[in-house]
Write a protein that holds these residues in place. Sequence first.
Motif, PDB file in Angstrom:
ATOM      1  N   MET A 250       0.844  -1.207   0.000  1.00  0.00           N
ATOM      2  CA  MET A 250       0.000   0.000   0.000  1.00  0.00           C
ATOM      3  C   MET A 250       0.876   1.253   0.000  1.00  0.00           C
ATOM      4  O   MET A 250       0.486   2.287   0.539  1.00  0.00           O
ATOM      5  CB  MET A 250      -0.926  -0.006   1.221  1.00  0.00           C
ATOM      6  CG  MET A 250      -1.910  -1.166   1.252  1.00  0.00           C
ATOM      7  SD  MET A 250      -1.232  -2.547   2.194  1.00  0.00           S
ATOM      8  CE  MET A 250      -1.547  -1.979   3.834  1.00  0.00           C
ATOM      9  N   ALA A 251       2.058   1.103  -0.585  1.00  0.00           N
ATOM     10  CA  ALA A 251       3.015   2.222  -0.711  1.00  0.00           C
ATOM     11  C   ALA A 251       3.393   2.807   0.651  1.00  0.00           C
ATOM     12  O   ALA A 251       3.764   3.971   0.751  1.00  0.00           O
ATOM     13  CB  ALA A 251       2.475   3.308  -1.626  1.00  0.00           C
TER      14      ALA A 251
ATOM     15  N   LYS B 188       1.369   3.261   3.196  1.00  0.00           N
ATOM     16  CA  LYS B 188       0.303   4.019   3.862  1.00  0.00           C
ATOM     17  C   LYS B 188      -0.509   3.200   4.859  1.00  0.00           C
ATOM     18  O   LYS B 188      -1.284   3.755   5.632  1.00  0.00           O
ATOM     19  CB  LYS B 188      -0.626   4.632   2.809  1.00  0.00           C
ATOM     20  CG  LYS B 188       0.068   5.717   2.012  1.00  0.00           C
ATOM     21  CD  LYS B 188      -0.776   6.235   0.881  1.00  0.00           C
ATOM     22  CE  LYS B 188      -1.800   7.224   1.377  1.00  0.00           C
ATOM     23  NZ  LYS B 188      -2.492   7.868   0.230  1.00  0.00           N
ATOM     24  N   GLY B 189      -0.330   1.889   4.830  1.00  0.00           N
ATOM     25  CA  GLY B 189      -1.110   1.060   5.741  1.00  0.00           C
ATOM     26  C   GLY B 189      -0.264   0.467   6.855  1.00  0.00           C
ATOM     27  O   GLY B 189      -0.623   0.513   8.019  1.00  0.00           O
TER      28      GLY B 189
ATOM     29  N   LEU C 269       2.438  11.272  -1.958  1.00  0.00           N
ATOM     30  CA  LEU C 269       1.521  10.227  -1.476  1.00  0.00           C
ATOM     31  C   LEU C 269       0.657  10.690  -0.304  1.00  0.00           C
ATOM     32  O   LEU C 269      -0.419  10.154  -0.061  1.00  0.00           O
ATOM     33  CB  LEU C 269       2.316   8.997  -1.037  1.00  0.00           C
ATOM     34  CG  LEU C 269       2.710   8.028  -2.145  1.00  0.00           C
ATOM     35  CD1 LEU C 269       3.679   6.987  -1.596  1.00  0.00           C
ATOM     36  CD2 LEU C 269       1.475   7.337  -2.713  1.00  0.00           C
ATOM     37  N   LEU C 270       1.172  11.669   0.426  1.00  0.00           N
ATOM     38  CA  LEU C 270       0.534  12.071   1.687  1.00  0.00           C
ATOM     39  C   LEU C 270      -0.932  12.456   1.502  1.00  0.00           C
ATOM     40  O   LEU C 270      -1.794  12.043   2.270  1.00  0.00           O
ATOM     41  CB  LEU C 270       1.312  13.242   2.291  1.00  0.00           C
ATOM     42  CG  LEU C 270       0.850  13.719   3.660  1.00  0.00           C
ATOM     43  CD1 LEU C 270       1.100  12.664   4.721  1.00  0.00           C
ATOM     44  CD2 LEU C 270       1.541  15.029   4.026  1.00  0.00           C
ATOM     45  N   MET C 271      -1.203  13.259   0.487  1.00  0.00           N
ATOM     46  CA  MET C 271      -2.543  13.820   0.312  1.00  0.00           C
ATOM     47  C   MET C 271      -3.365  13.045  -0.722  1.00  0.00           C
ATOM     48  O   MET C 271      -4.408  13.513  -1.166  1.00  0.00           O
ATOM     49  CB  MET C 271      -2.450  15.293  -0.107  1.00  0.00           C
ATOM     50  CG  MET C 271      -1.643  16.162   0.834  1.00  0.00           C
ATOM     51  SD  MET C 271      -2.296  16.166   2.522  1.00  0.00           S
ATOM     52  CE  MET C 271      -3.725  17.224   2.309  1.00  0.00           C
TER      53      MET C 271
ATOM     54  N   ASP D 224      -5.680   9.898  -2.289  1.00  0.00           N
ATOM     55  CA  ASP D 224      -6.566   8.755  -2.065  1.00  0.00           C
ATOM     56  C   ASP D 224      -7.350   8.760  -0.763  1.00  0.00           C
ATOM     57  O   ASP D 224      -7.634   7.708  -0.196  1.00  0.00           O
ATOM     58  CB  ASP D 224      -5.786   7.434  -2.186  1.00  0.00           C
ATOM     59  CG  ASP D 224      -5.716   6.991  -3.642  1.00  0.00           C
ATOM     60  OD1 ASP D 224      -6.740   7.106  -4.331  1.00  0.00           O
ATOM     61  OD2 ASP D 224      -4.634   6.570  -4.081  1.00  0.00           O
ATOM     62  N   VAL D 225      -7.713   9.949  -0.307  1.00  0.00           N
ATOM     63  CA  VAL D 225      -8.773   9.997   0.711  1.00  0.00           C
ATOM     64  C   VAL D 225     -10.098   9.711   0.008  1.00  0.00           C
ATOM     65  O   VAL D 225     -10.938   8.964   0.499  1.00  0.00           O
ATOM     66  CB  VAL D 225      -8.807  11.372   1.408  1.00  0.00           C
ATOM     67  CG1 VAL D 225     -10.034  11.472   2.319  1.00  0.00           C
ATOM     68  CG2 VAL D 225      -7.528  11.590   2.206  1.00  0.00           C
TER      69      VAL D 225
ATOM     70  N   GLY E 163      -8.996  10.319  -6.092  1.00  0.00           N
ATOM     71  CA  GLY E 163      -7.555  10.277  -5.884  1.00  0.00           C
ATOM     72  C   GLY E 163      -7.032  11.389  -4.996  1.00  0.00           C
ATOM     73  O   GLY E 163      -5.874  11.362  -4.590  1.00  0.00           O
TER      74      GLY E 163
END
Lengths: 325, 334
Positions: free
Chosen positions: B100-101, B103-104, B319-321, B323-324, B328
């Motif tokens: 998940m790059a 992020k998880g 990546l931070l902002m 896919d909330v 995208g």
Amino acid sequence: MAQLTFREAIARGIAQEMRRDESVLAIGEDIGAAGGVFKGTVGLFEEFGPVRVRDTPISEQAILGAAMGAAMTGLKPIAEIMFSDFFAVCWDIVVNEIAKSRYMTNGQMTFPLVIRSGNGGGLRFGAQHSQSVENWAMMVPGLKVVVPSNALDVIGLMAAAVRDPDPVIFLEAKALYASKMEVPDGDIVDTLGTAKVLRQGTDATVVALGAMVPKALKAAEELASMGIDCTVVDVRSLVPLDTKTILREISATGRLFTVEENPRLCGWGGELSSIASEEIFYDLDGPIVRITTPHIPLPAADALEDMAIPSVQRIVATVSQSMNA
Amino acid sequence: MTTTATVPVLDLEAKLELYRVQVALRQFEKRAYDLFLENFVKGTSHLSLGQEAIAAGFAAAMRSDDYTFATYRGHAHTLARGVPMTPVLAELMGRTNGLMAGKGGSMHLTSVEHGVMGSYAIIGAHLPIACGAAWSAQYRGTEQVAVCFFGDGSTNIGAFHEALNFAAIWKLPVVFVCENNLWMEYTRTTEITAVPNPAADRASAYGLESIIVDGNDVDAVYEVAAAAMTRARAGEGPSLIEALTYRHGGHSRADPGKYRPDEEVAEWLAKDPIPMYHARLLTEGATEAQLVEIELSVAAEVEKATEEAKAGPTPGADLLMKDVWADGGSAWRN
């Protein structure tokens, strides 16, 4: 055109989307043959049958978990949480699971679901069946939050919420269920993230949400007779928030009054005040004033509840005092 | 209710694959632990060392389009569905080539393309979600099954009971798998549970068969899994399976697990699923050379994954902002 109540508009909005798309399903407690405790789903069971309109046990975590699991695998569920107070028993599924999972999985999952819920006071139900939780929902990254104020918007925003690929919390003001208006025939589809200017004035901008909108409009009429000409903006959608429209209308009059049913701390008006202060400070001609329910649980007695929730009289008094100060 | 399903008999080739998967899970997690000690793996992690037979046995009984729902102790279940080691290890290390790059992290491994519909770190939350995926499969008529793994501690939270009742009344194609490793975090499960078998003893409350399986015996796990999957696909509803097992280490990386009596640990180490299966396969026609070959090839795979994961770039601000939302982005206003 037909006269439609707010509660009939809910069923009509859902039915419109269920006819269009077989992947739209409705679940919740008593929503089937009973038509919902607030009669917001009357006729759906008869038209779409028990597979697509399904009664659940009193298991709010199971209801919302089911909606989430269905949404991540291609369906578009509309789940009902009977009273928004009950979000407290399933908030984990909403906040930790539904709201975060798209981000955590780097966009692998999408959650096209709607959670509708009866919200707010005015029915003398006491503190556990009356609160306004729009501020809970607004503060969670990953949730869209819609709060219609009339039957026409209910249909259009319901359609927009169902068609939106993200999770939408759809809060139905219980105090408005019986309200009526003329609604055109045919499909109605609105847009999320759009505020509506309901009255154009020159002296002050009153920004309201949900059940506070009709009160703000009535107050504006009284204020006009006192020589104070108000713009009234219906926020409609807290996330996404139409700051363009709202800030434009505040700048035009130079004054902002918010009318909020949620208890005062961390209400949406606080965020709006902060945005206005940061971005249009020099357009403001006076203090920003928030008219809210005090920071208390809602009492049951009608005399007390009426004192707690912003009333037409309180809006009129607050705006006129502040404008004449 | 009785178990009517017939289970296909595994041939030696299939059993060698079950061995390979267990060895892969074991070697992967040992490497993950080493990389934690070397400060490559950050945050927390919860290892399944000792519990591999459950992940391997169930994955073997699943169709490629079935759904897995795992917990924060989910490395094994993710890998067992065929997710390659490199993205899993890179996820643990917070790299962009992670699953998940980055992020998880360890507790939220997800690979939708492999049917791994998430790893959930709030105890019990994913049981209702698995019901939802099963409801969706039922509605769409796909005969897919959702398999939901959780620990013994999950059986005392409300979501467990809501989900079991919900799955039973809607006859959902979901298989609930309680990995009973005897310890709820740092407390013995029987001390904080009203019944000796936290899942199996509750099954009757939901009209389900009480099923207990030796979770360290991959063949037994496979059989009970395949039977439950067959029932689910046939529209016969959910199953609740309690698999008895033991974690070789502590609850999480911060826990040495010292609260457990030495003799209990020794007893369960003697029942380690991997040496047990190694010995069994030798009696069933496999050669030592075949098994060693499997172990060596897994070791090479772990080595390669380690190098690839370490070579992955750390995530940047882009990546931070992201896919909330489904578009995208993360905008909450205009």
